[in-house]
Write a protein that holds these residues in place. Structure first.
Motif, PDB file in Angstrom:
ATOM      1  N   LEU A 199       0.825  -1.203   0.000  1.00  0.00           N
ATOM      2  CA  LEU A 199       0.000   0.000   0.000  1.00  0.00           C
ATOM      3  C   LEU A 199       0.863   1.259   0.000  1.00  0.00           C
ATOM      4  O   LEU A 199       0.538   2.246  -0.661  1.00  0.00           O
ATOM      5  CB  LEU A 199      -0.930  -0.008   1.216  1.00  0.00           C
ATOM      6  CG  LEU A 199      -2.082  -1.024   1.190  1.00  0.00           C
ATOM      7  CD1 LEU A 199      -2.883  -0.947   2.482  1.00  0.00           C
ATOM      8  CD2 LEU A 199      -2.987  -0.791  -0.012  1.00  0.00           C
ATOM      9  N   LYS A 200       1.978   1.224   0.745  1.00  0.00           N
ATOM     10  CA  LYS A 200       2.883   2.373   0.739  1.00  0.00           C
ATOM     11  C   LYS A 200       3.510   2.581  -0.642  1.00  0.00           C
ATOM     12  O   LYS A 200       3.880   3.702  -0.994  1.00  0.00           O
ATOM     13  CB  LYS A 200       3.975   2.178   1.801  1.00  0.00           C
ATOM     14  CG  LYS A 200       3.458   2.293   3.235  1.00  0.00           C
ATOM     15  CD  LYS A 200       4.561   2.055   4.243  1.00  0.00           C
ATOM     16  CE  LYS A 200       5.559   3.183   4.256  1.00  0.00           C
ATOM     17  NZ  LYS A 200       6.553   3.041   5.354  1.00  0.00           N
ATOM     18  N   GLN A 201       3.609   1.493  -1.412  1.00  0.00           N
ATOM     19  CA  GLN A 201       4.126   1.602  -2.775  1.00  0.00           C
ATOM     20  C   GLN A 201       3.026   1.929  -3.786  1.00  0.00           C
ATOM     21  O   GLN A 201       3.292   1.957  -4.988  1.00  0.00           O
ATOM     22  CB  GLN A 201       4.804   0.284  -3.183  1.00  0.00           C
ATOM     23  CG  GLN A 201       6.117   0.003  -2.483  1.00  0.00           C
ATOM     24  CD  GLN A 201       6.767  -1.280  -2.990  1.00  0.00           C
ATOM     25  OE1 GLN A 201       6.085  -2.227  -3.414  1.00  0.00           O
ATOM     26  NE2 GLN A 201       8.092  -1.320  -2.938  1.00  0.00           N
ATOM     27  N   ASP A 202       1.800   2.134  -3.287  1.00  0.00           N
ATOM     28  CA  ASP A 202       0.654   2.411  -4.152  1.00  0.00           C
ATOM     29  C   ASP A 202       0.383   1.245  -5.105  1.00  0.00           C
ATOM     30  O   ASP A 202       0.192   1.419  -6.307  1.00  0.00           O
ATOM     31  CB  ASP A 202       0.885   3.707  -4.954  1.00  0.00           C
ATOM     32  CG  ASP A 202      -0.426   4.243  -5.547  1.00  0.00           C
ATOM     33  OD1 ASP A 202      -1.501   3.849  -5.046  1.00  0.00           O
ATOM     34  OD2 ASP A 202      -0.362   5.020  -6.520  1.00  0.00           O
ATOM     35  N   LYS A 203       0.367   0.032  -4.527  1.00  0.00           N
ATOM     36  CA  LYS A 203       0.059  -1.177  -5.286  1.00  0.00           C
ATOM     37  C   LYS A 203      -1.107  -1.884  -4.607  1.00  0.00           C
ATOM     38  O   LYS A 203      -0.941  -2.941  -3.982  1.00  0.00           O
ATOM     39  CB  LYS A 203       1.278  -2.098  -5.367  1.00  0.00           C
ATOM     40  CG  LYS A 203       2.466  -1.479  -6.115  1.00  0.00           C
ATOM     41  CD  LYS A 203       3.673  -2.401  -6.106  1.00  0.00           C
ATOM     42  CE  LYS A 203       4.846  -1.783  -6.845  1.00  0.00           C
ATOM     43  NZ  LYS A 203       6.065  -2.633  -6.815  1.00  0.00           N
ATOM     44  N   PRO A 204      -2.310  -1.330  -4.715  1.00  0.00           N
ATOM     45  CA  PRO A 204      -3.454  -1.903  -4.001  1.00  0.00           C
ATOM     46  C   PRO A 204      -3.817  -3.298  -4.460  1.00  0.00           C
ATOM     47  O   PRO A 204      -4.345  -4.087  -3.678  1.00  0.00           O
ATOM     48  CB  PRO A 204      -4.572  -0.897  -4.296  1.00  0.00           C
ATOM     49  CG  PRO A 204      -4.158  -0.215  -5.551  1.00  0.00           C
ATOM     50  CD  PRO A 204      -2.668  -0.131  -5.496  1.00  0.00           C
TER      51      PRO A 204
END
Length: 280
Positions: A199-204
């Protein structure tokens, strides 16, 4: 002139009689016994010293083994008593005294006993708000090759969880990915951290796949599974096989794609991309 009557001949003394055969057997047995005694005396003269030395060494080895076993039992009892004393001090509110006792215990032991003492010591430091020292303590156990694997895995999860906010997401994923798999005893804790790193990598999509897999794994603690199910639903991924398979395929494609890291990013990651070194 009449001849005197002749004396009757004792036929039992003649060869072939039972008495003669019995005497012959006795004589043969005596000869055999004498030969055996001579052979034993010869063996004793030739090999008596080596045999006696071997017997003495065998008895000494047995005595040493029995002594070592008794020593090990005594040592284990003393270590258990010291650990109990440390925990009693902790329960009594003397956290610093307990930590010092555990530090001494860790320095005098190895293997599982040492790992237990170090983990407890790090937990006390964390409770005292000394986060950097606690992270170093967990990292020391995680990097200790002599510690049993379950202790190293626990220490790794605790280390990453304690320093999660300060670690690069990719480092969290790389270090915990071996544990964040279905069936692994640490799948719940490690998978939750990996999902949050996604999520911190914006990979939901990858995060949703991880949370959905955790929700379906019966080995994951119920509290973690319920939280994972809720997070997966918020990310639009239901805990069903088809969607999990689709998301898992996407995760595999992501893993196969060549990683591109900027020079600045690599420099920033630097030593943080490697496991923390054990404190000297």
């Amino acid at each position: 002139m009449a001849l005197p009557p002749s004396k009757p001949t004792d036929k039992s003394d003649q060869p072939g009689s039972d008495k003669a055969d019995a005497q012959q057997d006795v004589l043969l047995r005596e000869v055999d016994e004498a030969v055996r005694q001579e052979e034993m005396l010869g063996i004793a003269r030739n090999y008596g010293v080596p045999i006696a030395a071997a017997v003495v060494l065998g008895l000494a080895a047995l005595g040493g083994y029995l002594y070592w076993q008794n020593y090990q039992r005594q040592q284990a009892g003393e270590l258990a008593e010291r650990y109990t004393v440390a925990m009693d001090r902790l329960d009594a509110g003397a956290a610093e005294d307990a930590r010092k006792e555990l530090a001494g215990l860790a320095g005098a032991t190895s293997g599982a006993a040492k790992a237990s003492a170090q983990l407890s010591q790090a937990a006390i430091l964390l409770g005292q708000g000394k986060q950097p020292e606690a992270i170093k303590g967990f990292a020391a156990v995680a990097a200790d090759a002599d510690a049993p694997k379950p202790y190293r895995d626990l220490a790794l999860v605790r280390e990453i969880a304690t320093g999660f906010d300060t670690l690069p997401p990719q480092q969290v994923i790389d270090r915990l990915k071996p544990l964040a798999v279905p069936g692994n005893p640490w799948f719940g804790s490690a998978g939750e951290l990996v999902g949050m790193a996604y999520l911190k990598q914006d990979k939901p999509q990858l995060a949703g796949a991880m949370f959905a897999a955790m929700a379906k794994d019966t080995g994951v603690p119920k509290s973690i599974a319920a939280r994972a199910r809720q997070l997966a639903g918020q990310l639009g991924v239901d805990a069903v096989d088809e969607l999990i398979k689709t998301a898992s395929d996407a995760a595999e494609d992501e893993a196969k794609a060549p990683a591109t890291v900027s020079t600045a990013g690599a420099a920033a990651a630097g030593p943080a991309g490697t496991p923390a070194a054990a404190p000297q």
